[in-house]
Scaffold this motif. Structure first.
Motif, PDB file in Angstrom:
ATOM      1  N   ASP A 148       1.683   3.570   2.101  1.00 47.32           N
ATOM      2  CA  ASP A 148       2.257   3.642   3.398  1.00 47.32           C
ATOM      3  C   ASP A 148       3.725   2.936   3.232  1.00 47.32           C
ATOM      4  N   GLN A 149       3.619   1.588   2.721  1.00 42.83           N
ATOM      5  CA  GLN A 149       4.564   0.522   2.699  1.00 42.83           C
ATOM      6  C   GLN A 149       5.348   0.927   1.572  1.00 42.83           C
ATOM      7  N   ASP A 165       0.759  -1.015   0.020  1.00 39.69           N
ATOM      8  CA  ASP A 165      -0.174  -0.045  -0.125  1.00 39.69           C
ATOM      9  C   ASP A 165       0.949   1.123   0.086  1.00 39.69           C
ATOM     10  N   GLU A 222       7.753   3.730   2.847  1.00 39.57           N
ATOM     11  CA  GLU A 222       8.869   3.053   3.764  1.00 39.57           C
ATOM     12  C   GLU A 222       9.741   2.320   2.798  1.00 39.57           C
TER      13      GLU A 222
END
Lengths: 130, 121
Positions: free
Chosen positions: A12-13, A10, A16
């Motif tokens: 956010d991943q 997703d 990161e």
């Protein structure tokens, strides 16, 4: 379990992951220059704790931080927006793509609206071969 | 291992997502350098720990012919919030899993996973 690990990342991943990949580029360059983390901190004029936070993926990189890192590592900073394959003007994965500015082009070559020039697009794809 | 990951997914979805992202990032880079996230376990050959806050996941890499050129990180053992003593036990356990797996693969190169009896898990 396979579903959870097989699902696309997703937003956010992906953020990161990009942070970790940026750190990998920095660490690779540090290896070439035989530079230690405290040397990088000194050259970037930040604390060692900040470098640790960057390695942990906790740091939200600002453009200034990235450019400081690039300078410290004797690099030029470049950013790139590449249209997704599914987006208008997007280019399918596996197609050889070079940005227009890096392409040796004749006067006939025209830049398309994405800013990328495409060397070749596969024709007659043999789907059975996959 | 699956139980550990399922427990983590339900009890701490954010940590599970971070672990998922970290594993995928490690796999995406041919030689991952960030030892704050991934480092070799001292004294154990081909055994690595994936580190995210409060979680240690031990793994090793192995070339699996079915996947072509790439090596796969195989999760060997994991624990949420391990203490020092537990970590040493976990490393021994993970090392045993790696040895067992590699012994089995010497007999049958097609094997891609190892089933661990319940009482050893």
């Amino acid at each position: 379990m396979q579903k959870a690990f097989g699902a696309p990342l997703d937003f956010d991943q992906r953020v990161e992951m990009e942070k970790l990949l940026i750190m990998e580029s920095i660490l690779a360059r540090m290896d070439v220059l035989k530079m230690k983390r405290k040397d990088l901190a000194g050259a970037m004029k930040v604390s060692s704790a900040r470098i640790t936070a960057m390695l942990d993926g906790k740091n939200n990189f600002t453009l200034e931080t990235l450019m400081r890192a690039a300078e410290a590592l004797d690099c030029e900073f470049q950013s790139c927006l590449k249209p997704k394959a599914t987006s208008p003007g997007g280019i399918a994965e596996g197609t050889s793509v070079r940005h227009y500015d890096f392409t040796a082009h004749s006067t006939e070559t025209k830049r398309d609206e994405t800013g990328f020039s495409v060397d070749a697009v596969a024709e007659n794809d043999n789907v059975d071969a996959a | 291992m699956e139980e550990f990951l399922l427990t983590l997914e339900s009890s701490n979805p954010n940590a599970f997502k971070t672990l998922n992202t970290t594993i995928k990032t490690i796999c995406a880079v041919p030689s991952y350098r960030n030892d704050r996230k991934f480092k070799q376990v001292k004294g154990a050959k081909n055994l690595f720990e994936i580190k995210i806050p409060g979680i240690r996941l031990y793994c090793f890499s192995e070339f699996l012919p079915g996947l072509g050129q790439s090596s796969l990180i195989i999760a060997a053992y994991g624990r949420i919030k391990p203490k020092d003593k537990q970590q040493r036990t976990d490393i021994r356990h993970a090392d045993k899993i790696r040895n067992d797996f590699q012994s089995l693969r010497e007999q049958d190169p097609e094997i891609e996973y190892l089933t661990i009896p319940e009482d050893e898990n």
